[in-house]
Each structure stands twice: as structure tokens, then as C-alpha cells.
Design a protein around this motif. Structure first.
Motif, PDB file in Angstrom:
ATOM      1  N   ARG A 139      -2.014 -23.753  47.042  1.00  0.00           N
ATOM      2  CA  ARG A 139      -3.002 -24.311  47.972  1.00  0.00           C
ATOM      3  C   ARG A 139      -2.340 -24.951  49.192  1.00  0.00           C
ATOM      4  O   ARG A 139      -2.769 -24.734  50.319  1.00  0.00           O
ATOM      5  CB  ARG A 139      -3.867 -25.343  47.247  1.00  0.00           C
ATOM      6  CG  ARG A 139      -4.962 -25.946  48.099  1.00  0.00           C
ATOM      7  CD  ARG A 139      -5.820 -26.925  47.314  1.00  0.00           C
ATOM      8  NE  ARG A 139      -5.075 -27.936  46.588  1.00  0.00           N
ATOM      9  CZ  ARG A 139      -4.580 -29.051  47.132  1.00  0.00           C
ATOM     10  NH1 ARG A 139      -4.751 -29.284  48.401  1.00  0.00           N
ATOM     11  NH2 ARG A 139      -3.935 -29.923  46.403  1.00  0.00           N
ATOM     12  N   LYS A 140      -1.277 -25.720  48.982  1.00  0.00           N
ATOM     13  CA  LYS A 140      -0.650 -26.461  50.083  1.00  0.00           C
ATOM     14  C   LYS A 140       0.289 -25.616  50.929  1.00  0.00           C
ATOM     15  O   LYS A 140       0.235 -25.641  52.152  1.00  0.00           O
ATOM     16  CB  LYS A 140       0.159 -27.639  49.544  1.00  0.00           C
ATOM     17  CG  LYS A 140      -0.637 -28.823  49.135  1.00  0.00           C
ATOM     18  CD  LYS A 140       0.315 -29.924  48.716  1.00  0.00           C
ATOM     19  CE  LYS A 140      -0.404 -31.173  48.295  1.00  0.00           C
ATOM     20  NZ  LYS A 140       0.553 -32.205  47.853  1.00  0.00           N
ATOM     21  N   TYR A 141       1.205 -24.897  50.271  1.00  0.00           N
ATOM     22  CA  TYR A 141       2.323 -24.291  50.986  1.00  0.00           C
ATOM     23  C   TYR A 141       2.177 -22.798  51.254  1.00  0.00           C
ATOM     24  O   TYR A 141       2.829 -22.269  52.141  1.00  0.00           O
ATOM     25  CB  TYR A 141       3.633 -24.557  50.247  1.00  0.00           C
ATOM     26  CG  TYR A 141       3.928 -26.026  50.109  1.00  0.00           C
ATOM     27  CD1 TYR A 141       4.340 -26.770  51.197  1.00  0.00           C
ATOM     28  CD2 TYR A 141       3.753 -26.685  48.901  1.00  0.00           C
ATOM     29  CE1 TYR A 141       4.599 -28.120  51.099  1.00  0.00           C
ATOM     30  CE2 TYR A 141       4.020 -28.045  48.796  1.00  0.00           C
ATOM     31  CZ  TYR A 141       4.436 -28.745  49.890  1.00  0.00           C
ATOM     32  OH  TYR A 141       4.685 -30.099  49.778  1.00  0.00           O
ATOM     33  N   GLY A 144      -2.218 -22.821  52.603  1.00  0.00           N
ATOM     34  CA  GLY A 144      -2.477 -23.915  53.540  1.00  0.00           C
ATOM     35  C   GLY A 144      -1.558 -23.897  54.740  1.00  0.00           C
ATOM     36  O   GLY A 144      -0.662 -23.062  54.871  1.00  0.00           O
ATOM     37  N   ASP A 145      -1.793 -24.846  55.645  1.00  0.00           N
ATOM     38  CA  ASP A 145      -1.018 -24.940  56.875  1.00  0.00           C
ATOM     39  C   ASP A 145       0.152 -25.909  56.769  1.00  0.00           C
ATOM     40  O   ASP A 145       0.793 -26.216  57.759  1.00  0.00           O
ATOM     41  CB  ASP A 145      -1.925 -25.403  58.032  1.00  0.00           C
ATOM     42  CG  ASP A 145      -2.927 -24.342  58.420  1.00  0.00           C
ATOM     43  OD1 ASP A 145      -2.616 -23.160  58.199  1.00  0.00           O
ATOM     44  OD2 ASP A 145      -3.998 -24.696  58.918  1.00  0.00           O
ATOM     45  N   ARG A 146       0.426 -26.377  55.601  1.00  0.00           N
ATOM     46  CA  ARG A 146       1.473 -27.381  55.418  1.00  0.00           C
ATOM     47  C   ARG A 146       2.856 -26.725  55.505  1.00  0.00           C
ATOM     48  O   ARG A 146       3.256 -25.999  54.619  1.00  0.00           O
ATOM     49  CB  ARG A 146       1.304 -28.072  54.086  1.00  0.00           C
ATOM     50  CG  ARG A 146       2.106 -29.308  53.973  1.00  0.00           C
ATOM     51  CD  ARG A 146       1.644 -30.091  52.797  1.00  0.00           C
ATOM     52  NE  ARG A 146       1.982 -31.468  53.006  1.00  0.00           N
ATOM     53  CZ  ARG A 146       1.563 -32.419  52.245  1.00  0.00           C
ATOM     54  NH1 ARG A 146       0.769 -32.164  51.249  1.00  0.00           N
ATOM     55  NH2 ARG A 146       1.922 -33.648  52.481  1.00  0.00           N
ATOM     56  N   ALA A 147       3.588 -27.024  56.571  1.00  0.00           N
ATOM     57  CA  ALA A 147       4.910 -26.437  56.758  1.00  0.00           C
ATOM     58  C   ALA A 147       6.022 -27.399  56.336  1.00  0.00           C
ATOM     59  O   ALA A 147       7.123 -26.973  56.032  1.00  0.00           O
ATOM     60  CB  ALA A 147       5.100 -26.025  58.213  1.00  0.00           C
ATOM     61  N   TRP A 148       5.760 -28.679  56.370  1.00  0.00           N
ATOM     62  CA  TRP A 148       6.767 -29.687  56.036  1.00  0.00           C
ATOM     63  C   TRP A 148       6.289 -30.485  54.851  1.00  0.00           C
ATOM     64  O   TRP A 148       5.107 -30.549  54.564  1.00  0.00           O
ATOM     65  CB  TRP A 148       7.033 -30.610  57.232  1.00  0.00           C
ATOM     66  CG  TRP A 148       7.479 -29.848  58.437  1.00  0.00           C
ATOM     67  CD1 TRP A 148       6.687 -29.421  59.465  1.00  0.00           C
ATOM     68  CD2 TRP A 148       8.795 -29.396  58.742  1.00  0.00           C
ATOM     69  NE1 TRP A 148       7.437 -28.752  60.393  1.00  0.00           N
ATOM     70  CE2 TRP A 148       8.739 -28.717  59.975  1.00  0.00           C
ATOM     71  CE3 TRP A 148      10.018 -29.517  58.111  1.00  0.00           C
ATOM     72  CZ2 TRP A 148       9.852 -28.157  60.562  1.00  0.00           C
ATOM     73  CZ3 TRP A 148      11.126 -28.955  58.707  1.00  0.00           C
ATOM     74  CH2 TRP A 148      11.051 -28.274  59.911  1.00  0.00           C
TER      75      TRP A 148
END
Length: 149
Positions: A139-141, A144-148
Motif C-alpha cells: 500500500r505505501k511503497y 502509493g506515492d511514498r518514495a522516502w
């Protein structure tokens, strides 16, 4: 109705969906409409007939270039090649990968301080990837748009 696939057994072709109404619905691979195979955690839209799910469609369009991203592979890439941002490229976060790569390469000019910083960031991400559950990692990485971290 919408829901999430809880499980799918490729050998038997049977699976289970958790509907938004809180009930569980059984399904077979023949009820699956898009190409490919259903996988656990995938969001779907389906029609319910009693305890059975019919006409099941994936809500997210599959990205043929992304494939399934494994958090263990991402963690190992972060540990061994993380200073160069290779794990970012693996996860499809190319901008973050280019930033890490350039900071590491041009860090030589600045007494290796940016290179050391990228190594520390990669090590932190290595630990985060290892302790994050698979569904949350997806979901996050991956989606999703979470790069860091």
C-alpha cells in the motif's frame, strides 16, 4: 459491491473475498474477469449471490511494467546497493533513485558527506522494509506515492 481478496489458492482455483458489508464470499477462478490471477489484498468489485462472489473485477488496473514488488528484495537492495538508490528504481520511484544516485556520485567532491547520508537513509529504509507487513508495504511503497521513509 466492493471488497478485498483475502486468499486465493492457485491449485484449487478457490478463494475468499471480504466484502465491504463485513461478510465473506467464496469464489472460483472462473468468476475472475480480468487477465492474470487474483492475489491476496487486491481490491475488487463483485456481485454477490448468497455466499458466492460472481463477476469479479479488479479495481486497480495492473501495471505490466511494475509486476509484483517483494519487500525482501527491496530491503536487500537497500542494504547492499541502497546508497546508489537501486531499491528506489526497483520500487518505481525513479526521481528518488536519481536523487540518491547523484548525491552518492557527486558526494566524492564534498568529502563523501552526501554519500554517507544516502547510505544512512538506505539503511533506515532497509530496516523499515523488513519490519513492515506485506500488505502495508504494498500500500505505501508499491501502489502509493511514498518514495522516502
Amino acid at each position: 459491491m466492493q471488497g478485498k481478496i483475502l486468499a486465493f489458492d492457485y491449485r484449487t482455483g478457490a478463494g475468499e473475498i471480504s466484502g465491504e458489508d463485513g461478510r465473506r464470499y467464496a469464489f472460483t477462478g472462473t468468476d475472475w474477469k480480468p487477465e492474470g490471477q487474483p492475489r491476496a489484498g487486491q481490491s475488487v468489485d463483485f456481485q454477490s449471490e448468497g455466499e458466492q462472489a460472481r463477476a469479479i473485477y479488479s479495481l486497480a488496473a495492473p501495471n505490466p511494467l511494475s509486476g509484483d514488488k517483494n519487500r525482501i528484495v527491496a530491503a536487500l537492495l537497500a542494504f547492499f546497493l541502497g546508497g546508489l538508490g537501486i531499491h528506489k528504481f526497483y520500487l518505481g520511484k525513479n526521481t528518488a533513485g536519481v536523487i540518491m544516485l547523484l548525491c552518492s556520485l557527486f558526494g566524492i567532491i564534498f568529502l563523501f558527506i552526501p554519500t554517507l547520508a544516502m547510505g544512512i537513509i538506505a539503511f533506515i529504509e532497509f530496516i523499515i522494509y523488513l519490519v513492515t507487513p506485506d500488505d502495508e508495504f504494498e500500500r505505501k511503497y508499491v501502489r502509493g506515492d511514498r518514495a522516502w521513509f
